[in-house]
Design an enzyme around this catalytic site. Structure first.
Site, PDB file in Angstrom:
ATOM      1  N   PHE A 263       0.856  -1.187   0.000  1.00 49.15           N
ATOM      2  CA  PHE A 263       0.000   0.000   0.000  1.00 49.15           C
ATOM      3  C   PHE A 263       0.892   1.238   0.000  1.00 49.15           C
ATOM      4  O   PHE A 263       1.761   1.382   0.861  1.00 49.15           O
ATOM      5  CB  PHE A 263      -0.890   0.000   1.251  1.00 49.15           C
ATOM      6  CG  PHE A 263      -1.793   1.184   1.336  1.00 49.15           C
ATOM      7  CD1 PHE A 263      -2.928   1.257   0.544  1.00 49.15           C
ATOM      8  CD2 PHE A 263      -1.502   2.236   2.191  1.00 49.15           C
ATOM      9  CE1 PHE A 263      -3.774   2.360   0.608  1.00 49.15           C
ATOM     10  CE2 PHE A 263      -2.340   3.344   2.264  1.00 49.15           C
ATOM     11  CZ  PHE A 263      -3.481   3.397   1.465  1.00 49.15           C
ATOM     12  N   ALA A 264       0.676   2.144  -0.940  1.00 46.40           N
ATOM     13  CA  ALA A 264       1.592   3.282  -1.100  1.00 46.40           C
ATOM     14  C   ALA A 264       0.859   4.608  -1.029  1.00 46.40           C
ATOM     15  O   ALA A 264       0.192   5.020  -1.982  1.00 46.40           O
ATOM     16  CB  ALA A 264       2.333   3.156  -2.433  1.00 46.40           C
TER      17      ALA A 264
ATOM     18  N   PHE B 297       9.085   5.113   1.826  1.00 46.62           N
ATOM     19  CA  PHE B 297       8.891   4.209   2.986  1.00 46.62           C
ATOM     20  C   PHE B 297       7.809   3.150   2.731  1.00 46.62           C
ATOM     21  O   PHE B 297       6.983   2.896   3.617  1.00 46.62           O
ATOM     22  CB  PHE B 297       8.468   5.001   4.240  1.00 46.62           C
ATOM     23  CG  PHE B 297       9.432   6.027   4.752  1.00 46.62           C
ATOM     24  CD1 PHE B 297      10.770   6.014   4.392  1.00 46.62           C
ATOM     25  CD2 PHE B 297       9.002   7.000   5.641  1.00 46.62           C
ATOM     26  CE1 PHE B 297      11.655   6.959   4.881  1.00 46.62           C
ATOM     27  CE2 PHE B 297       9.878   7.953   6.151  1.00 46.62           C
ATOM     28  CZ  PHE B 297      11.197   7.932   5.767  1.00 46.62           C
TER      29      PHE B 297
ATOM     30  N   ASP C 167      -8.211   2.610   9.103  1.00 43.42           N
ATOM     31  CA  ASP C 167      -9.003   2.204  10.281  1.00 43.42           C
ATOM     32  C   ASP C 167      -9.080   0.676  10.349  1.00 43.42           C
ATOM     33  O   ASP C 167      -9.022   0.083  11.423  1.00 43.42           O
ATOM     34  CB  ASP C 167     -10.437   2.742  10.179  1.00 43.42           C
ATOM     35  CG  ASP C 167     -10.538   4.217  10.545  1.00 43.42           C
ATOM     36  OD1 ASP C 167      -9.579   4.767  11.100  1.00 43.42           O
ATOM     37  OD2 ASP C 167     -11.601   4.817  10.258  1.00 43.42           O
TER      38      ASP C 167
ATOM     39  N   GLU D 192       1.370   3.882  10.224  1.00 43.87           N
ATOM     40  CA  GLU D 192      -0.102   3.789  10.102  1.00 43.87           C
ATOM     41  C   GLU D 192      -0.795   4.800  11.030  1.00 43.87           C
ATOM     42  O   GLU D 192      -1.783   4.485  11.698  1.00 43.87           O
ATOM     43  CB  GLU D 192      -0.586   2.368  10.324  1.00 43.87           C
ATOM     44  CG  GLU D 192      -0.119   1.488   9.173  1.00 43.87           C
ATOM     45  CD  GLU D 192      -0.899   0.212   9.009  1.00 43.87           C
ATOM     46  OE1 GLU D 192      -2.060   0.142   9.419  1.00 43.87           O
ATOM     47  OE2 GLU D 192      -0.299  -0.722   8.439  1.00 43.87           O
ATOM     48  N   GLY D 193      -0.248   6.004  11.061  1.00 39.82           N
ATOM     49  CA  GLY D 193      -0.750   7.072  11.930  1.00 39.82           C
ATOM     50  C   GLY D 193       0.093   7.077  13.178  1.00 39.82           C
ATOM     51  O   GLY D 193       0.064   6.107  13.956  1.00 39.82           O
TER      52      GLY D 193
HETATM   53  C1  LIG Z   1       9.419   1.271   8.440  1.00 41.39           C
HETATM   54  C2  LIG Z   1       8.305   2.084   7.837  1.00 41.39           C
HETATM   55  C3  LIG Z   1       7.359   1.452   7.043  1.00 41.39           C
HETATM   56  C4  LIG Z   1       6.326   2.207   6.453  1.00 41.39           C
HETATM   57  N1  LIG Z   1       5.440   1.593   5.592  1.00 41.39           N
HETATM   58  C5  LIG Z   1       4.562   2.367   4.893  1.00 41.39           C
HETATM   59  C6  LIG Z   1       3.744   1.791   3.862  1.00 41.39           C
HETATM   60  O1  LIG Z   1       3.771   0.573   3.611  1.00 41.39           O
HETATM   61  N2  LIG Z   1       2.933   2.614   3.140  1.00 41.39           N
HETATM   62  C7  LIG Z   1       2.879   3.961   3.380  1.00 41.39           C
HETATM   63  O2  LIG Z   1       2.121   4.639   2.674  1.00 41.39           O
HETATM   64  N3  LIG Z   1       3.614   4.532   4.377  1.00 41.39           N
HETATM   65  C8  LIG Z   1       4.457   3.782   5.121  1.00 41.39           C
HETATM   66  N4  LIG Z   1       5.246   4.350   6.106  1.00 41.39           N
HETATM   67  C9  LIG Z   1       5.090   5.770   6.401  1.00 41.39           C
HETATM   68  C10 LIG Z   1       4.496   6.046   7.789  1.00 41.39           C
HETATM   69  O3  LIG Z   1       3.121   5.759   7.821  1.00 41.39           O
HETATM   70  C11 LIG Z   1       4.847   7.504   8.159  1.00 41.39           C
HETATM   71  O4  LIG Z   1       6.242   7.524   8.412  1.00 41.39           O
HETATM   72  C12 LIG Z   1       4.055   7.996   9.353  1.00 41.39           C
HETATM   73  O5  LIG Z   1       2.709   8.193   9.013  1.00 41.39           O
HETATM   74  C13 LIG Z   1       4.610   9.338   9.902  1.00 41.39           C
HETATM   75  O6  LIG Z   1       4.855  10.246   8.876  1.00 41.39           O
HETATM   76  P1  LIG Z   1       6.282  10.969   8.781  1.00 41.39           P
HETATM   77  O7  LIG Z   1       7.327   9.912   8.861  1.00 41.39           O
HETATM   78  O8  LIG Z   1       6.297  11.831   7.575  1.00 41.39           O
HETATM   79  O9  LIG Z   1       6.377  11.858  10.071  1.00 41.39           O
HETATM   80  P2  LIG Z   1       5.845  13.357  10.212  1.00 41.39           P
HETATM   81  O10 LIG Z   1       4.453  13.449   9.728  1.00 41.39           O
HETATM   82  O11 LIG Z   1       6.851  14.288   9.631  1.00 41.39           O
HETATM   83  O12 LIG Z   1       5.830  13.519  11.793  1.00 41.39           O
HETATM   84  C14 LIG Z   1       6.977  13.883  12.541  1.00 41.39           C
HETATM   85  C15 LIG Z   1       6.540  14.046  14.000  1.00 41.39           C
HETATM   86  O13 LIG Z   1       5.558  15.084  14.105  1.00 41.39           O
HETATM   87  C16 LIG Z   1       4.378  14.585  14.723  1.00 41.39           C
HETATM   88  N5  LIG Z   1       3.209  15.182  14.117  1.00 41.39           N
HETATM   89  C17 LIG Z   1       2.994  15.468  12.801  1.00 41.39           C
HETATM   90  N6  LIG Z   1       1.792  16.016  12.629  1.00 41.39           N
HETATM   91  C18 LIG Z   1       1.194  16.059  13.837  1.00 41.39           C
HETATM   92  C19 LIG Z   1      -0.065  16.520  14.315  1.00 41.39           C
HETATM   93  N7  LIG Z   1      -0.981  17.049  13.497  1.00 41.39           N
HETATM   94  N8  LIG Z   1      -0.328  16.416  15.638  1.00 41.39           N
HETATM   95  C20 LIG Z   1       0.592  15.872  16.487  1.00 41.39           C
HETATM   96  N9  LIG Z   1       1.799  15.424  16.085  1.00 41.39           N
HETATM   97  C21 LIG Z   1       2.105  15.528  14.798  1.00 41.39           C
HETATM   98  C22 LIG Z   1       4.408  13.071  14.450  1.00 41.39           C
HETATM   99  O14 LIG Z   1       3.639  12.353  15.388  1.00 41.39           O
HETATM  100  C23 LIG Z   1       5.887  12.772  14.569  1.00 41.39           C
HETATM  101  O15 LIG Z   1       6.233  12.626  15.916  1.00 41.39           O
HETATM  102  C24 LIG Z   1       6.242   3.610   6.725  1.00 41.39           C
HETATM  103  C25 LIG Z   1       7.189   4.217   7.552  1.00 41.39           C
HETATM  104  C26 LIG Z   1       8.209   3.487   8.105  1.00 41.39           C
HETATM  105  C27 LIG Z   1       9.234   4.218   8.951  1.00 41.39           C
END
Ligand SMILES: Cc1cc2nc3c(=O)[nH]c(=O)nc-3n(C[C@H](O)[C@H](O)[C@H](O)COP(=O)(O)OP(=O)(O)OC[C@H]3O[C@@H](n4cnc5c(N)ncnc54)[C@H](O)[C@@H]3O)c2cc1C
Length: 385
Positions: A122-123, A155, A239, A363-364
């Site tokens: 899922f991307a 990611f 969800d 996943e959030g």
């Molecule tokens: C190993 C791994 C596997 C993954 N697999 C997938 C996948 O298969 N498919 C996919 O689509 N994605 C995937 N992801 C992405 C993952 O879902 C995101 O990394 C995650 O949602 C957080 O986004 P970000 O890394 O950009 O952090 P950011 O959004 O930049 O957040 C940075 C910090 O700010 C905080 N923050 C940001 N906005 C808010 C807010 N409004 N209120 C409070 N705190 C906030 C966050 O909680 C975090 O602590 C993966 C990530 C990793 C590391």
């Protein structure tokens, strides 16, 4: 604890445990060290019908739901959560089809996903769009017979290994999140390639990779749902999948708890096993209580989904947040109980603590999901008034 599982659910759980202990346990440290994708284990899981559990029977599945999927993920994670997430990500990749796919799309893809012949992914995430998923920039421009995708996803679990990708892209850039749509993209689609493979802190047997789309043509029959509903669809799919991350966390915590109890029984200090020290006993008691509470919340959220409930954002978020915070605490305490050797790679709790961290992020993130829980609470209060 009585979990009120059916005979079939117990059988699925036992089978997953057997695979984890017989096939995963002997190789988990090596796969983690080498950061190697667990293809042989994926084949074992396929041969044992594990990919079939949550797919309807008419498409080659066993007709189970979220709870059955959680049971498998939990048992695999108890031994190696990197391998478990490779399995779980394929389920996430198939959710768009299961929930919103046409009959033709389901018949085309689900039997191969159910048999484990083809993995899914899922991307959604991009460099500029993590927690703020509405900020995606990947575009899908309408052309004769289909769409042309351009952009880079970041990611993506199972990236480079999966054959079928659910990709969220903008069909109407100017509308932002309301202009997003979902597409099924096959690995060999022209213009689709793979970029950077991430080197991670934990879940290192799983693959996390960039997906690159350069004028990638996707036929119109590969759009899932309608144009413009991709974002709302994504929120609903997540969800559905969050109890699965909760199950990953519960399995990890359970594995760490068992390892800590075994070690505390064997380790002699001051002439006695350290399990006779009350400070250690209380740590173990807290760990055990929290693991049970997390498990019950995850099972309850999964059962809510399987009951056909329409809105389960709050339950799914609570299960994911509570279980992942529990996994982080319990694995950290397990390292503490092991003392110095817990910090060494010779023992499994070091890997478990590294593996646990991601469950609080993906996943959030847990902060964002706490916002979602609070939003639901505020809505409920407003309704009462
Ligand atoms: C190993 C791994 C596997 C993954 N697999 C997938 C996948 O298969 N498919 C996919 O689509 N994605 C995937 N992801 C992405 C993952 O879902 C995101 O990394 C995650 O949602 C957080 O986004 P970000 O890394 O950009 O952090 P950011 O959004 O930049 O957040 C940075 C910090 O700010 C905080 N923050 C940001 N906005 C808010 C807010 N409004 N209120 C409070 N705190 C906030 C966050 O909680 C975090 O602590 C993966 C990530 C990793 C590391």
């Amino acid at each position: 604890m009585e979990y009120l599982l059916t005979e079939q659910q117990k059988t699925i759980k036992q089978l997953a445990r057997r695979i984890a202990e017989e096939r995963i346990l002997p190789v988990r440290a090596e796969l983690d060290e080498k950061e190697e994708f667990p293809w042989a284990i994926m084949k074992d899981l396929a041969d044992s019908d594990m990919f079939r559990v949550a797919i309807p029977e008419e498409y080659g599945g066993l007709g189970g739901g979220c709870l059955e999927l959680c049971l498998v993920v939990e048992e695999l994670s108890r031994v190696c959560s990197g391998i478990a997430v490779s399995y779980a990500a394929s389920a996430l990749g198939s959710f768009s089809l299961l929930k919103y796919g046409t009959e033709e799309q389901k018949r085309r893809y689900l039997p191969d996903i159910a048999s484990g012949k083809r993995l899914a992914a899922f991307a959604l995430t991009e460099a500029t769009a993590g927690s703020d998923a509405s900020a995606i920039r990947t575009t899908a421009e309408r052309v004769e017979g289909g769409y042309i995708l351009n952009g880079t996803k970041q990611f993506i679990t199972n990236g480079g290994e999966a054959e079928i990708y659910t990709v969220i892209a903008l069909t109407a850039k100017e509308k932002g999140a309301r202009g997003a749509s979902a597409f099924l993209v096959e690995k060999d689609a022209p213009g689709f390639s793979f970029g950077k493979k991430e080197k991670k802190m934990g879940i290192r047997a799983s693959s996390t990779r960039e997906l690159v789309f350069r004028n990638c043509f996707v036929p119109e029959e590969n759009m899932v749902g309608r144009e413009g509903v991709g974002f709302i669809m994504t929120m609903k799919l997540l969800d559905n999948s969050r109890p699965g991350v909760g199950a990953q966390a519960v399995g990890l915590a359970q594995g760490a708890l068992e390892a800590a109890v075994d070690y505390a029984r064997e380790r002699i200090q001051f002439g006695h096993p350290i399990i006779s020290i009350q400070a250690v006993q209380h740590m173990l008691a807290n760990m055990a209580t929290e693991v049970e509470a997390a498990r019950l919340l995850v099972y309850a959220a999964a059962r809510t989904i399987d009951s056909g409930a329409k809105n389960f954002t709050e339950e799914a978020a609570m299960a994911k947040v509570f279980a992942s915070d529990t996994a982080m605490r319990v694995t950290t305490d397990a390292v503490q109980i092991f003392g110095g050797v817990g910090y060494m790679r010779d023992y499994p709790v070091e890997k478990m603590m590294r593996d646990a961290k991601i469950t609080q992020i993906y996943e959030g993130s847990n902060q964002v999901l706490r916002d979602a829980i609070a939003f639901e609470l505020r809505k409920r209060k407003a309704k009462r008034e």
